[in-house]
Design an enzyme around this catalytic site. Structure first.
Site, PDB file in Angstrom:
ATOM      1  N   GLU A 129      -0.199   2.834  -0.492  1.00  0.00           N
ATOM      2  CA  GLU A 129      -1.347   1.669  -0.452  1.00  0.00           C
ATOM      3  C   GLU A 129      -0.604   0.264   0.106  1.00  0.00           C
ATOM      4  O   GLU A 129      -0.692  -0.738  -0.815  1.00  0.00           O
ATOM      5  CB  GLU A 129      -2.024   1.272  -1.615  1.00  0.00           C
ATOM      6  CG  GLU A 129      -3.119   2.474  -2.051  1.00  0.00           C
ATOM      7  CD  GLU A 129      -3.892   2.355  -3.140  1.00  0.00           C
ATOM      8  OE1 GLU A 129      -4.772   2.998  -3.268  1.00  0.00           O
ATOM      9  OE2 GLU A 129      -3.388   1.556  -4.130  1.00  0.00           O
ATOM     10  N   GLU A 149      -6.873   9.607  -1.889  1.00  0.00           N
ATOM     11  CA  GLU A 149      -7.093   9.602  -3.131  1.00  0.00           C
ATOM     12  C   GLU A 149      -8.819   9.073  -3.205  1.00  0.00           C
ATOM     13  O   GLU A 149      -9.343   8.276  -2.445  1.00  0.00           O
ATOM     14  CB  GLU A 149      -6.577   8.244  -3.763  1.00  0.00           C
ATOM     15  CG  GLU A 149      -5.100   8.284  -4.107  1.00  0.00           C
ATOM     16  CD  GLU A 149      -4.372   7.000  -4.673  1.00  0.00           C
ATOM     17  OE1 GLU A 149      -5.419   6.400  -5.225  1.00  0.00           O
ATOM     18  OE2 GLU A 149      -3.433   6.573  -4.635  1.00  0.00           O
TER      19      GLU A 149
END
Length: 740
Positions: free
Chosen positions: A175, A334
């Site tokens: 991320e 995710e």
């Protein structure tokens, strides 16, 4: 794969080159299957838990895990000591159980000793405060010291695991930008000056781009260029400078990713690379159209938006991800099995949503379904984040749902879904990261604009009208679509405006909304009237000329906070529509313009808008251009889409649909398909139809052709082509590809 009508061009031809697509293999006999698993953090647990983890993974059908994402401190506990033994052991256990490893570069968090020894690697906020260690991404992407340590780690990992048959993909960072998207450190300042020098070449060009004659900001050299640090509580940042700082932050993190990737690729070139994007309609901090060029397969982290828009928001986000993947399979790296712990309201998922959400991602083109995380943590900041194995263990509703999902994904893989492509719509809603950044500026007529939320609202309007649109980056080739929608695309360059005009002249249809085409790529206002993009070309295409914006809001006590619209002539489609934020005061400036609706009533008269055109349509070349001069809610946008865009069903094989209302348990016949999200995935020899209910009602489908592959919260009727699909239900059927 044979081409699906009108879907190949916008997905396979972009304006820039990109890396070749490569998909990670599983440890199956042929390397194929839908990937299923999640982030696995064995270093949080005693080793005597590992065998139980693998037993449960096998039971659930897990076939891949992401490993070592936050494990740098365990791999290098001191600067002079490395410990790979524990990682060797768990990779070996996983591989022997048939579970592939997506191995992280482990650079998302650095060991505390690195921060203690080298505090200069910390990023700084706009106030000059260090962003201290203790969370994630507490490092500056422009720090040469941090880069040296990070690349050493990358090379160590590549040397040790590059030939390991159980490691089938590389997961770079995590991320990127989560905590260091905007870095105001001295390292960043020097890098920003170098970036400006490369971009503009001369200081005169930079002065012109930033409009530095305003407020006396002219620079005599690049060493005077500064980053927009804190300038006072009520001070406004130069918007051109701030936009460039956004671009710079994106580029610096992308450069860091590429440097990490290339360090591993030099040693281990035969495994695919990815990193997890963060795309949902509440976050999209990077220019992922640029990032998508630098990964071998696109990955995304998506967390659900609670409430009635749950499924629609998921599909909207996925539509952009699928476009970034150019129609190739993509990875859900995710999402959550149920509640998270980082929102103000952490709702659990409703009945069926754990499985439904995962199948919705597959319906939108994903070939990998992964969660954060495998086992719920016993401690730390995310201890109450849901996981595949909850705190209560395996004898739980949640783990049983995980097992059900694993079996369902295996059925889809066995049926041949993996590798099939998502069929495109004939409508593209355009997304621009730069326009999203621009809507956050504090120098606009309203600070309540949101490009991405307007994209979402338009997407939902098409679903409500019984159709589905694609979400396509503005930078991509969208010329083969029939209809293009631009929601709050504040920034339009001259080149992009000419692309739009050419699209309409060639017979296309374009819809431009209320705050589109106001600025060029330097954040300069286009002159001559709104919307002025392309030195007035956009105005000519629309046949209108705006003089002023009218901004409403509850803060203006005693003044109207909404204005109603009325249709003109024989048109009543938009009668009673309401605008609550932004109205353009326009005059009709073209001979072929048809006014579809005007502002009307006492509230409109208050602002000298009564009778002023609010919605228009203009013939331009062989096509037509619509202008929505005001903001509208989803229900009014739905009326516009249904009434004026004459949306046709998204497939020539539309089922008959019955919908069961909330107030009655008896099915109700409806005329379109707004109660069902219907997507189509196609392979060389088969077509897969996915049907997902959008509301709380049961839906009865009739006339469904094909073999049922998945009946989740759904039943087949006595008539072979009839099905009942319940709330949060999914039906998947397989039929032959008619093009064979």
């Amino acid at each position: 794969m044979k081409p699906w009508p009108h879907c190949q061009s916008p997905r396979e031809e972009t304006v820039r080159a990109r890396r070749d697509f490569a998909w990670p293999k599983l440890l199956t006999a042929d390397g194929r299957g839908i990937a299923f698993g999640g982030d696995y953090n064995p270093d949080q647990w005693p080793e005597d838990v590992w065998d139980d983890d693998i037993r449960l993974m096998t039971q659930a059908g897990v076939n891949t895990v992401a490993l070592a994402i936050f494990s740098w401190d365990r791999l290098q506990p001191t600067e002079d000591h490395w410990d790979f033994g524990w990682l060797d052991r768990i990779i070996d256990k996983l591989g022997k159980a048939g579970i592939a490893v997506d191995l992280a570069s482990a650079t998302a968090t650095a060991p505390l000793w690195l921060y203690e020894n080298h505090p200069e690697v910390l990023p700084r906020d706009k106030y000059g405060h260090p962003v201290n260690a203790g969370s994630r991404q507490s490092w500056s992407p422009t720090s040469p010291v941090f880069k040296e340590y990070a690349l050493t780690l990358c090379r160590k990992l590549a040397e040790r695991y590059g030939a390991n048959p159980y490691v089938t993909a590389w997961h770079m960072g995590n991320e990127y930008g989560w905590n260091n998207r905007d870095d105001y450190s001295d390292n960043a300042l020097e890098a920003f000056r170098a970036w400006c020098r490369r971009k503009y070449g001369t200081i005169d060009a930079l002065n012109q781009a930033w409009g530095t004659t305003f407020w006396g900001q002219e620079m005599t050299g690049f060493d005077e260029a500064f980053i927009p640090r804190f300038m006072g509580a009520d001070s406004m940042v130069n918007p051109g400078q701030k936009l460039d700082f956004e671009r710079f932050g994106n580029d610096m993190l992308l450069d860091f990713y590429k440097t990490e990737r290339d360090a591993i690729a030099e040693i281990c070139p035969d495994r695919p690379f990815t990193t997890n994007f963060m795309i949902s309609t509440d976050q999209c901090c990077m220019d992922y159209a640029a990032w998508a060029e630098e990964v071998d397969f696109v990955s995304n982290d998506h967390y659900f938006h609670e409430g009635e828009s749950h499924l629609d928001e998921l599909a909207c986000s996925d539509a952009l991800v699928d476009s970034l993947a150019l129609g190739k399979p993509w990875y859900v790296m995710e999402h959550s099995t149920s509640a998270v712990q980082w929102k103000p309201l952490n709702t659990r998922k409703c009945k069926g949503e754990t499985v439904r959400d995962s199948l919705a991602h597959v319906a939108m083109g994903a070939d990998a379904i992964n969660f954060f995380q495998w086992r719920a943590s016993a401690f730390g900041a995310e201890a109450f984040h849901s996981a595949m194995v909850p705190h209560a263990g395996e004898d739980t509703k949640l783990f049983r749902q995980v097992c059900e999902l694993g079996a369902t994904l295996r059925a889809l893989a066995d049926a041949g879904v993996q590798g099939s492509g998502l069929a495109a719509s004939d409508t593209a809603i355009l997304f621009s990261a730069e326009s999203e950044w621009a809507t956050r500026s504090e120098t606009l007529p309203s600070m309540k604009l949101s490009h991405w939320h307007d994209v979402r609202d338009w997407y939902r309007a098409f679903l409500n009208a019984g159709a589905r649109a694609d979400i396509v980056p503005l930078a991509y080739d969208w010329s083969s679509y029939k209809t293009i929608v631009l929601p709050t695309v504040l920034i339009l360059s001259d080149a992009d405006t000419r692309r739009l005009a050419g699209f309409v002249q060639a017979g296309g249809r374009v819809v431009v909304d209320y705050a589109t085409g106001l600025l060029d790529e330097r954040f300069h206002t286009w002159l001559g009237g709104y919307p002025g993009a392309g030195d007035g070309l956009l105005r000519s295409m629309l046949g209108v000329r705006g003089e002023e914006f009218n901004i409403l809001g509850a803060g203006a006590e005693g003044e109207p906070n909404e204005i109603r619209l009325t249709g003109t002539g024989d048109s009543s489609t938009m009668d009673g529509a309401v605008t609550r934020l932004w109205q353009n005061d326009v005059t009709v400036a073209g001979p072929h313009v048809q006014v579809l609706a005007t502002y009307a009533g006492e509230e409109a008269d208050e602002w000298e808008l009564d009778g002023t055109a609010a919605l228009t349509r203009n013939a331009y070349g062989a096509g037509e251009a619509y202008f929505l001069g005001c903001d509208l809610g989803v229900s009014d946008l739905t009326r516009f889409v249904s009434g004026w865009l004459a949306v046709q069903p998204q497939s020539s094989r539309q089922p008959q649909v019955n919908s069961q209302s909330q107030s009655s348990r008896q099915p109700q016949v409806v005329g379109a398909t707004p109660d069902v999200l219907h997507t189509v995935r196609q392979s060389d020899d088969a077509i897969f139809d996915f049907y997902l209910t959008r509301g709380r009602s049961d839906v009865e489908l009739r006339g469904i052709a094909g073999e049922p592959i998945v009946l989740f919260r759904a039943e087949r009727g006595s008539d072979g082509g009839a099905y009942t699909v319940h709330r949060n239900g999914v039906l998947v059927v397989k039929r032959p590809n008619p093009s064979l």
